[in-house]
Design a protein around this motif. Structure first.
Motif, PDB file in Angstrom:
ATOM      1  N   GLN A  71       0.845  -1.195   0.000  1.00 16.66           N
ATOM      2  CA  GLN A  71       0.000   0.000   0.000  1.00 16.66           C
ATOM      3  C   GLN A  71       0.870   1.230   0.000  1.00 16.66           C
ATOM      4  N   ILE A  72       0.680   2.085  -0.999  1.00 21.51           N
ATOM      5  CA  ILE A  72       1.446   3.328  -1.070  1.00 21.51           C
ATOM      6  C   ILE A  72       0.488   4.446  -0.687  1.00 21.51           C
ATOM      7  N   LEU A  73       0.805   5.103   0.420  1.00 23.57           N
ATOM      8  CA  LEU A  73      -0.158   6.051   0.982  1.00 23.57           C
ATOM      9  C   LEU A  73       0.148   7.476   0.574  1.00 23.57           C
ATOM     10  N   ASP A  74      -0.906   8.280   0.594  1.00 24.84           N
ATOM     11  CA  ASP A  74      -0.740   9.712   0.422  1.00 24.84           C
ATOM     12  C   ASP A  74      -0.051  10.101  -0.883  1.00 24.84           C
ATOM     13  N   ILE A  75      -0.666   9.678  -1.975  1.00 17.94           N
ATOM     14  CA  ILE A  75      -0.156  10.061  -3.295  1.00 17.94           C
ATOM     15  C   ILE A  75      -1.112  11.118  -3.846  1.00 17.94           C
ATOM     16  N   ARG A 131      -6.060  13.184  -2.457  1.00 26.26           N
ATOM     17  CA  ARG A 131      -4.959  12.346  -1.964  1.00 26.26           C
ATOM     18  C   ARG A 131      -5.417  10.901  -2.078  1.00 26.26           C
ATOM     19  N   CYS A 132      -4.545  10.052  -2.604  1.00 29.45           N
ATOM     20  CA  CYS A 132      -4.949   8.668  -2.843  1.00 29.45           C
ATOM     21  C   CYS A 132      -4.044   7.661  -2.160  1.00 29.45           C
ATOM     22  N   THR A 133      -4.611   6.480  -1.979  1.00 28.70           N
ATOM     23  CA  THR A 133      -3.793   5.334  -1.579  1.00 28.70           C
ATOM     24  C   THR A 133      -3.801   4.370  -2.750  1.00 28.70           C
ATOM     25  N   VAL A 134      -2.619   4.011  -3.213  1.00 27.03           N
ATOM     26  CA  VAL A 134      -2.511   3.094  -4.344  1.00 27.03           C
ATOM     27  C   VAL A 134      -2.017   1.756  -3.808  1.00 27.03           C
ATOM     28  N   THR A 135      -2.799   0.716  -4.025  1.00 22.85           N
ATOM     29  CA  THR A 135      -2.449  -0.598  -3.471  1.00 22.85           C
ATOM     30  C   THR A 135      -2.154  -1.560  -4.603  1.00 22.85           C
ATOM     31  N   GLY A 136      -0.987  -2.149  -4.586  1.00 21.81           N
ATOM     32  CA  GLY A 136      -0.630  -3.122  -5.613  1.00 21.81           C
ATOM     33  C   GLY A 136      -0.576  -4.521  -5.023  1.00 21.81           C
ATOM     34  N   THR A 185       8.091  10.876  -5.213  1.00 18.63           N
ATOM     35  CA  THR A 185       8.654  10.253  -4.008  1.00 18.63           C
ATOM     36  C   THR A 185       7.550   9.535  -3.261  1.00 18.63           C
ATOM     37  N   VAL A 186       7.866   8.308  -2.870  1.00 20.14           N
ATOM     38  CA  VAL A 186       6.922   7.547  -2.053  1.00 20.14           C
ATOM     39  C   VAL A 186       7.292   7.782  -0.597  1.00 20.14           C
ATOM     40  N   THR A 187       6.424   8.490   0.116  1.00 24.57           N
ATOM     41  CA  THR A 187       6.783   8.821   1.499  1.00 24.57           C
ATOM     42  C   THR A 187       6.380   7.716   2.464  1.00 24.57           C
ATOM     43  N   GLN A 188       5.176   7.159   2.247  1.00 28.98           N
ATOM     44  CA  GLN A 188       4.749   6.108   3.166  1.00 28.98           C
ATOM     45  C   GLN A 188       4.325   4.889   2.376  1.00 28.98           C
ATOM     46  N   HIS A 189       4.780   3.736   2.791  1.00 25.35           N
ATOM     47  CA  HIS A 189       4.229   2.536   2.170  1.00 25.35           C
ATOM     48  C   HIS A 189       4.290   1.397   3.171  1.00 25.35           C
ATOM     49  N   GLN A 190       3.440   0.418   3.021  1.00 23.01           N
ATOM     50  CA  GLN A 190       3.535  -0.778   3.864  1.00 23.01           C
ATOM     51  C   GLN A 190       3.285  -2.016   3.023  1.00 23.01           C
ATOM     52  N   ILE A 191       3.982  -3.076   3.385  1.00 27.02           N
ATOM     53  CA  ILE A 191       3.884  -4.337   2.644  1.00 27.02           C
ATOM     54  C   ILE A 191       3.389  -5.407   3.596  1.00 27.02           C
ATOM     55  N   GLU A 192       2.394  -6.163   3.187  1.00 28.46           N
ATOM     56  CA  GLU A 192       1.957  -7.271   4.031  1.00 28.46           C
ATOM     57  C   GLU A 192       1.613  -8.479   3.174  1.00 28.46           C
ATOM     58  N   GLU A 193       1.584  -9.627   3.814  1.00 29.34           N
ATOM     59  CA  GLU A 193       1.222 -10.855   3.122  1.00 29.34           C
ATOM     60  C   GLU A 193      -0.285 -11.026   3.165  1.00 29.34           C
ATOM     61  N   VAL A 194      -0.854 -11.471   2.047  1.00 32.10           N
ATOM     62  CA  VAL A 194      -2.289 -11.722   1.995  1.00 32.10           C
ATOM     63  C   VAL A 194      -2.497 -13.200   1.719  1.00 32.10           C
TER      64      VAL A 194
END
Lengths: 146, 403
Positions: free
Chosen positions: B99-103, B149-154, B176-185
């Motif tokens: 999840q890439i936040l605040d784009i 402002r968007c959250t882009v989730t790949g 620039t990607v300022t905030q992102h988080q990676i998790e397992e689904v």
């Protein structure tokens, strides 16, 4: 049109081969996350792409609404697919910029740009050509004038 | 005996493997520091699955780890055995979600396209709400407007190197990607979400399709119980409804009929015919999951003994599935042949499906749009009379009687 406009909750983009939408990834998780009816989308997409060549990759943009309904739009295949077709290769170069995978001509670029224009009607054909050429470079496909 | 032997050895050298510790409720107490010489990936995954197991229902990562552990127990606690465990545990299917936040809204679309071209399986764009901010509503008015402002989730496959992709994407787009988080689904998560959305559906007056955990709203109606899974055929789709309606309208005439459901999916149509009194049904599908689902659903409705579920080849050059089970008891021709698939296969299968129908028998073709009816009808016209179609929501059911 609609008496009350619906609020959009998410826009989902993915690429599915024509006629091959299944509940498995990537369709399942992508639509499941938004609470959309996966089966219904798969069946609809497969029927609408039944007339296309199988295995042609179809980019899809799905708009999910707050009431869990959705609409979707199908676009022309990705530029990389067209380039691979034109150059008759299966995949781009492993080292783009260093190793050349294949060559295509400026005319190929123009043909591809014309196909893609339906997706981006606001862009000039010139700009699309340059974008296609840029993709070639990133794939290690050389552009020649002949 | 093996358990006790194993238990003893387990407690000495591999304390975490003591079988009684592997009850789901206690999996959370597995300490990764007790696992000597186990690959980091497996440790991490075990810890993840252990953590997930308390929240999960049965048939999930917890039971996966349990069955992997049982395999290990059978293989013996040795280097080879541990390798088997590591291999099985690492096969718990999952995807990676980044999840890439605040784009900014302007960058969201190019970012999504870029992620897709660099290997994302799918990209989803939603509104980014900073905590405490109100929602910004965007309506579908064709302007292509998106949130400020968007959250882009790949979604990526489990082997994908996301860090590298993020780097490339930032370079290519100059953002620039300022905030992102990676998790397992884990796959189970979205499969469950899908299953949860099923409700009892009324196909028509007197005919319901009911998920196996629900009670039917009308106990006097003909209720088809289904265990919804990943196979097509939950009963909600227009094509399924058209076929079911056709069968239901003729349920007195279906008594003792022999039916074949080509492309059976969940088996809903074959099971429906059997519940309405058909003598036997053959269900075939190219997907092995569907073959299993059809058998399970038949058993759920107590008609398992009258259904034969077969896998068939996706290519028309493949063997005829019915010919493969030829025997004196197995009818080779049927009173009713149903094929709810797609236009392409229906055209390719014309000779085979035509041969399946007895003279005077019925053919039901669906999975086609109204716009595709003409072409399909042309293909079958030669051998079938009285061809007509019914439509629902631009989907069509084409029927005919074999001459």
């Amino acid at each position: 049109m609609a008496s009350k406009a619906k609020a959009v909750t998410a826009t989902i983009k993915l690429v599915i081969n024509a006629g091959q939408a299944k509940p498995a990834p990537p369709v399942g998780p992508a639509l499941g996350q938004a609470g959309l009816n996966i089966m219904s989308f798969c069946k609809d997409f497969n029927a609408k792409t039944a007339d296309k060549k199988p295995e042609i990759p179809v980019p899809v943009v799905i708009t999910a609404y707050s009431d869990k309904t959705f609409t979707y739009v199908m676009k022309t295949p990705p530029v990389t697919y067209f380039i691979k077709q034109a150059a008759n290769i299966k995949s781009g170069s492993q080292r783009p910029g260093h190793a050349v995978a294949a060559e295509i001509s400026v005319k190929n670029i123009f043909d591809i740009a014309q196909q893609k224009q339906q997706d981006v009607p606001d862009m000039s054909i010139d700009a699309i050509c340059r974008s296609v050429a840029g993709t070639c470079k990133s794939m290690g496909v050389k552009v020649v004038s002949a | 005996m093996l358990t006790r032997q194993l238990g003893l050895r387990a407690s000495k050298r591999w304390p975490f493997l003591s079988l009684k510790n592997l009850q789901s409720s206690q999996l959370t107490t597995v300490s990764t520091s007790n696992m000597p010489k186990v690959a980091t990936g497996v440790k991490r995954r075990c810890a993840n699955q252990a953590a997930a197991s308390t929240a999960a229902e049965s048939g999930t990562p917890a039971s996966f780890v349990l069955s992997a552990a049982r395999e290990l127990a059978d293989a013996g606690v040795s280097a080879a055995g541990l390798a088997t465990y590591a291999e099985k545990a690492s096969r718990i299917p999952f995807l990676l979600r980044c999840q890439i936040l605040d784009i900014s809204g302007d960058n969201a679309n190019p970012l999504a396209d870029c992620l897709l071209s660099f290997g994302a399986l799918s990209v989803s764009t939603e509104e980014y709400k900073a905590p405490g901010q109100p929602e910004q509503e965007v309506f579908q008015d064709g302007s292509g407007r998106t949130w400020d402002r968007c959250t882009v989730t790949g979604l990526f496959s489990s082997e994908h190197d996301i860090a590298q992709t993020l780097q490339i994407v930032q370079d290519v787009l100059n953002i620039t990607v300022t905030q992102h988080q990676i998790e397992e689904v884990p796959d189970q998560e979205w499969v469950n979400a899908m299953k949860d959305s099923y409700q009892p559906t009324e196909v028509c007056k007197g005919l319901w399709i009911v998920p196996d955990w629900c009670e039917s709203p009308d106990p006097n109606a003909l209720n088809i119980r289904m265990a919804p899974g990943l196979a097509f055929g939950t009963g909600e789709h227009s094509t399924t409804r058209l076929c079911l309606q056709w069968l239901f309208d003729r349920r007195d005439k279906i008594q003792s009929a022999h039916v074949i459901d080509y492309g059976t999916g969940s088996g809903v149509l074959a099971v429906a015919a059997l519940l309405m009194g058909a003598a036997s049904a053959v269900g075939t599908d190219v997907d092995p999951l569907a073959v299993k689902a059809a058998k399970d659903n038949a058993a759920l409705n107590s008609v398992g003994d009258r259904l034969v579920a077969l896998q068939c080849s996706p290519s028309v050059q493949g063997d005829d599935p019915v010919a493969c089970i030829a025997s004196s008891q197995q009818p080779m021709q049927f009173d009713i042949c149903i094929a709810n698939i797609l236009r392409g296969p229906l055209l390719d299968l014309q000779p085979r499906l035509t041969a399946y129908v007895k003279p005077g028998g019925h053919l039901l073709l669906s999975g086609i749009l109204v716009s595709q009816v003409a072409k399909v009808q042309d293909a079958y016209q030669g051998n079938f009379a009285d061809m007509q179609y019914k439509e629902e929501n631009s989907w069509a059911l084409l029927t005919g009687v074999k001459q």
